[in-house]
Scaffold this motif. Sequence first.
Motif, mmCIF file in Angstrom:
data_model
loop_
_atom_site.group_PDB
_atom_site.id
_atom_site.type_symbol
_atom_site.label_atom_id
_atom_site.label_comp_id
_atom_site.label_asym_id
_atom_site.label_seq_id
_atom_site.Cartn_x
_atom_site.Cartn_y
_atom_site.Cartn_z
ATOM 1 N N ALA A 268 0.803 -1.223 0.000
ATOM 2 C CA ALA A 268 0.000 0.000 0.000
ATOM 3 C C ALA A 268 0.838 1.275 0.000
ATOM 4 C CB ALA A 268 -0.935 0.009 1.209
ATOM 5 N N SER A 269 2.139 1.158 0.130
ATOM 6 C CA SER A 269 2.964 2.363 0.127
ATOM 7 C C SER A 269 2.838 3.097 -1.201
ATOM 8 C CB SER A 269 4.435 2.001 0.372
ATOM 9 O OG SER A 269 5.256 3.126 0.167
ATOM 10 N N ARG A 270 2.708 4.396 -1.145
ATOM 11 C CA ARG A 270 2.571 5.167 -2.387
ATOM 12 C C ARG A 270 3.885 5.272 -3.146
ATOM 13 N NH1 ARG A 270 2.232 11.563 -0.890
ATOM 14 N NH2 ARG A 270 3.585 11.590 0.943
ATOM 15 N N TYR A 271 4.983 4.836 -2.538
ATOM 16 C CA TYR A 271 6.289 4.936 -3.179
ATOM 17 C C TYR A 271 6.717 3.663 -3.900
ATOM 18 C CZ TYR A 271 6.681 9.103 -0.254
ATOM 19 O OH TYR A 271 6.470 10.327 0.344
ATOM 20 N N VAL A 272 5.898 2.613 -3.845
ATOM 21 C CA VAL A 272 6.290 1.334 -4.428
ATOM 22 C C VAL A 272 5.362 0.959 -5.575
ATOM 23 C CG1 VAL A 272 7.054 0.624 -2.124
ATOM 24 C CG2 VAL A 272 4.859 -0.236 -3.016
ATOM 25 N N THR A 273 5.803 -0.003 -6.365
ATOM 26 C CA THR A 273 4.937 -0.632 -7.355
ATOM 27 C C THR A 273 4.324 -1.865 -6.712
ATOM 28 O OG1 THR A 273 6.342 0.098 -9.195
ATOM 29 C CG2 THR A 273 4.819 -1.712 -9.628
ATOM 30 N N SER A 274 3.021 -1.828 -6.490
ATOM 31 C CA SER A 274 2.348 -2.978 -5.886
ATOM 32 C C SER A 274 1.973 -3.957 -6.994
ATOM 33 C CB SER A 274 1.113 -2.542 -5.098
ATOM 34 O OG SER A 274 0.191 -1.851 -5.911
ATOM 35 N N VAL A 275 2.256 -5.244 -6.743
ATOM 36 C CA VAL A 275 2.174 -6.251 -7.796
ATOM 37 C C VAL A 275 1.151 -7.322 -7.437
ATOM 38 C CG1 VAL A 275 3.466 -7.849 -9.237
ATOM 39 C CG2 VAL A 275 4.622 -5.836 -8.271
ATOM 40 N N GLY A 276 0.087 -7.386 -8.220
ATOM 41 C CA GLY A 276 -0.934 -8.402 -8.048
ATOM 42 C C GLY A 276 -0.580 -9.688 -8.762
ATOM 43 N N GLY A 277 -1.486 -10.674 -8.704
ATOM 44 C CA GLY A 277 -1.180 -11.992 -9.234
ATOM 45 C C GLY A 277 -2.222 -12.524 -10.196
ATOM 46 N N THR A 278 -1.760 -13.316 -11.174
ATOM 47 C CA THR A 278 -2.634 -13.911 -12.181
ATOM 48 C C THR A 278 -2.437 -15.415 -12.259
ATOM 49 O OG1 THR A 278 -1.033 -13.747 -13.996
ATOM 50 C CG2 THR A 278 -2.422 -11.805 -13.580
ATOM 51 N N ALA A 279 -3.370 -16.069 -12.939
ATOM 52 C CA ALA A 279 -3.197 -17.430 -13.419
ATOM 53 C C ALA A 279 -2.788 -17.326 -14.880
ATOM 54 C CB ALA A 279 -4.492 -18.224 -13.283
ATOM 55 N N LEU A 280 -1.661 -17.916 -15.253
ATOM 56 C CA LEU A 280 -1.077 -17.801 -16.589
ATOM 57 C C LEU A 280 -1.088 -19.162 -17.266
ATOM 58 C CD1 LEU A 280 0.730 -16.225 -18.726
ATOM 59 C CD2 LEU A 280 2.688 -17.099 -17.402
ATOM 60 N N SER A 281 -1.755 -19.243 -18.431
ATOM 61 C CA SER A 281 -1.876 -20.528 -19.115
ATOM 62 C C SER A 281 -1.698 -20.374 -20.615
ATOM 63 C CB SER A 281 -3.263 -21.135 -18.851
ATOM 64 O OG SER A 281 -3.507 -21.284 -17.471
ATOM 65 N N PRO A 282 -1.159 -21.409 -21.282
ATOM 66 C CA PRO A 282 -1.088 -21.388 -22.743
ATOM 67 C C PRO A 282 -2.490 -21.305 -23.341
ATOM 68 C CG PRO A 282 0.255 -23.164 -21.850
ATOM 69 C CD PRO A 282 -0.572 -22.644 -20.721
ATOM 70 N N SER B 252 0.699 -6.618 -12.533
ATOM 71 C CA SER B 252 0.592 -7.986 -12.020
ATOM 72 C C SER B 252 1.447 -8.930 -12.851
ATOM 73 C CB SER B 252 -0.872 -8.445 -12.030
ATOM 74 O OG SER B 252 -1.474 -8.212 -13.298
ATOM 75 N N ALA B 253 1.569 -10.162 -12.369
ATOM 76 C CA ALA B 253 2.277 -11.228 -13.078
ATOM 77 C C ALA B 253 1.819 -12.555 -12.481
ATOM 78 C CB ALA B 253 3.793 -11.054 -12.958
ATOM 79 N N VAL B 254 2.319 -13.644 -13.015
ATOM 80 C CA VAL B 254 1.860 -14.971 -12.610
ATOM 81 C C VAL B 254 2.044 -15.196 -11.109
ATOM 82 C CG1 VAL B 254 4.089 -16.022 -13.182
ATOM 83 C CG2 VAL B 254 2.028 -17.446 -13.106
ATOM 84 N N ALA B 255 1.018 -15.794 -10.483
ATOM 85 C CA ALA B 255 1.065 -16.085 -9.050
ATOM 86 C C ALA B 255 0.304 -17.353 -8.667
ATOM 87 C CB ALA B 255 0.499 -14.897 -8.255
ATOM 88 N N ASP B 256 -0.612 -17.802 -9.495
ATOM 89 C CA ASP B 256 -1.391 -19.001 -9.172
ATOM 90 C C ASP B 256 -0.460 -20.211 -9.106
ATOM 91 O OD1 ASP B 256 -3.130 -21.172 -9.075
ATOM 92 O OD2 ASP B 256 -4.543 -20.307 -10.502
ATOM 93 N N PRO B 257 -0.411 -20.931 -7.978
ATOM 94 C CA PRO B 257 0.475 -22.102 -7.903
ATOM 95 C C PRO B 257 0.118 -23.186 -8.911
ATOM 96 C CG PRO B 257 -0.910 -21.934 -5.945
ATOM 97 C CD PRO B 257 -1.067 -20.656 -6.689
ATOM 98 N N ALA B 258 -1.142 -23.266 -9.340
ATOM 99 C CA ALA B 258 -1.522 -24.253 -10.352
ATOM 100 C C ALA B 258 -0.899 -23.943 -11.700
ATOM 101 C CB ALA B 258 -3.040 -24.320 -10.485
ATOM 102 N N THR B 259 -0.503 -22.686 -11.892
ATOM 103 C CA THR B 259 0.221 -22.286 -13.103
ATOM 104 C C THR B 259 1.578 -21.720 -12.695
ATOM 105 O OG1 THR B 259 -0.648 -20.007 -13.205
ATOM 106 C CG2 THR B 259 -1.987 -21.725 -14.189
ATOM 107 N N GLY B 260 2.212 -22.406 -11.741
ATOM 108 C CA GLY B 260 3.368 -21.844 -11.049
ATOM 109 C C GLY B 260 4.689 -21.979 -11.773
ATOM 110 N N VAL B 261 5.731 -21.524 -11.083
ATOM 111 C CA VAL B 261 7.075 -21.405 -11.645
ATOM 112 C C VAL B 261 8.028 -22.393 -10.978
ATOM 113 C CG1 VAL B 261 6.719 -18.980 -12.223
ATOM 114 C CG2 VAL B 261 7.699 -19.572 -9.992
ATOM 115 N N SER B 262 9.018 -22.837 -11.729
ATOM 116 C CA SER B 262 10.006 -23.774 -11.198
ATOM 117 C C SER B 262 11.066 -23.050 -10.379
ATOM 118 C CB SER B 262 10.687 -24.535 -12.333
ATOM 119 O OG SER B 262 9.900 -25.620 -12.752
ATOM 120 N N VAL B 263 11.463 -23.677 -9.289
ATOM 121 C CA VAL B 263 12.462 -23.126 -8.369
ATOM 122 C C VAL B 263 13.337 -24.271 -7.880
ATOM 123 C CG1 VAL B 263 12.797 -22.027 -6.114
ATOM 124 C CG2 VAL B 263 10.967 -21.237 -7.631
#
Length: 428
Positions: free
Chosen positions: A265-279, A327-338
Motif C-alpha cells: 500500500a505504500s505510495r512509493y512502491v509498485t504494488s504487484v498483483g497476481g494472475t493465473a497464466l496458461s497457454p 501484475s504477473a503470474v502467481a497461481d500455484p496451479a500455473t506456477g514457476v520452477s524453483v
Amino acid sequence: MRTNFPHIRLRWRRTGSATIATAALVLAGLGTAVHADAAASSSKVTWAATPCATPKKAGELACNSLRVTGGTTAFQKAQKAEGITPKAADASTPSGYGPSDLQNAYGLTSAAASNGAGETIAIVDAYNDPNAEADLAKYRSYYGLSACTTANGCFKKVSQTGSTTALPPSDAGWSEEISLDLDMVSAIAPNAKILLVEAKSATMANLGTAVNEAVTLGAKFVSNSYGGSESSSDTSFDSSYFNHPGVAITVSAGDSGYGAEYPAASRYVTSVGGTALSPSSTSRGWTETVWKTSSTEGTGSGCSSYDAKPTWQTDASCAKRMIADVSAVADPATGVSVYDSYGVTAGWYTFGGTSAASPIIAAVYALAGTPGSSDYPAQYPYKHTSSLNDVTSGNNGSCSTSYFCTAGSGYDGPTGWGTPEGVTGFTS
C-alpha cells in the motif's frame, strides 16, 4: 540451453497459430480451466503455504509464497499434450514454468537476451539462506543461464547492515522464499547482477532497514515479497524505508484474497498483483485471469486505509492508495520452477503466490533501464497502459466497488493495468 515446453516452444515458433490452437484443444481449455480445476478439485493440484507465510513471532510480516505438493501443473499438462509423461512433484525435475516460458509469455525474450547488464536487482528477505548461491547456480545452470556468483561479481549476499559475514540466523522457510525470488530475477533478467539483502528478522523495521541498505549499495531495483496488515504506522514507514526516488521498489500484493496489505500500500512502491497464466490459442499464445483459489486465497487488492493516493493514480472510487499497479503470474496451479535445498529435499519445486510476481516485475524494470533519478517508477505503467496485457476476467473476492476486486477492461485492483508485454510499460 534447456527450456521448458521444449517441443511446444519449437513447434509454435515454426508453425504458428495453427499449432497453438491444436495444443489448446488438446489441453481441453487449459487457458481458462486450469485455475478452476485447481480450486474445485484439490486432487488435481495441491499446494501449501511456505513456512515463512506464518510469522515466527508477533510483529513479524509474512512471505507471500505457496509451494505445490502434488497434482499436475499447467506446465505439466502442456507437456502431456505433447506426449511427455509428467512426473509427480518429487523434486527430481522441474514441474513449473522456466525462463523461456516466462520470457515468452511477457514478450521479453529479446530484452532478456540483450538488456540488464550493469544493473543491480536487490532481493530483500528475512533470515539467512546458507545455500542461496549454490541453489541459484543449480537453477541457472539447468536453464543455460550464465553463471552468477560471488567470484565473478554477479551475486552478493549481505545482512541488513551490509556485512558479508555477520549474517542473520538461517531459516528453512525464508530460504524457500529466497530461492523463489533469486530464480525469478534470473529467469527474467539473466544479465543483471543480484544483491540479496537478508534482514535479521521479519519485522518492518528490519526489512525496511534492509531496503535502505539495498539502495545504499547501489541497487536501482528492489523486490519485496512480504507483507502484513495495514496500520497507522505505515505513513511513517513510507518516509523511513520506501521513499527512494530513482529506485523501482516492487512489493507483492498478498496471497489472502481481496484486502489491502502493507508495504504494497505504500505510495512509493509498485504494488504487484497476481494472475493465473496458461497457454492458449490467442495470438499472444497465453491467457491470464485474476488468481483466486478461494475467498481467503488469491491475489490481494483494495483501497488503503492510511496511505495517500499518489498523483499518477486517478481511479475514482478510492480516495487513498489503490492496490495493485501491475501484475504477473502467481497461481500455484500455473506456477514457476524453483531449485531449493535448505531444509527440504534438494531439488525442483513449483511455487506460486505474489512472491513470484514481485521479483518478476522488478526484473522487467531492470530490462527497461535505469529509472530517472527523481522518478517514482511506480508511475511508469500509468504512462504506457496500452503497452501492457490487460487482464479482464476473474476476481479475488467480494467487494462493494466492483473494480476493487473484479477484473475488467482497463484498470482494476487485482491486476492493476495488467501484465508486461515487453518493457515499454516500465520505462519513463
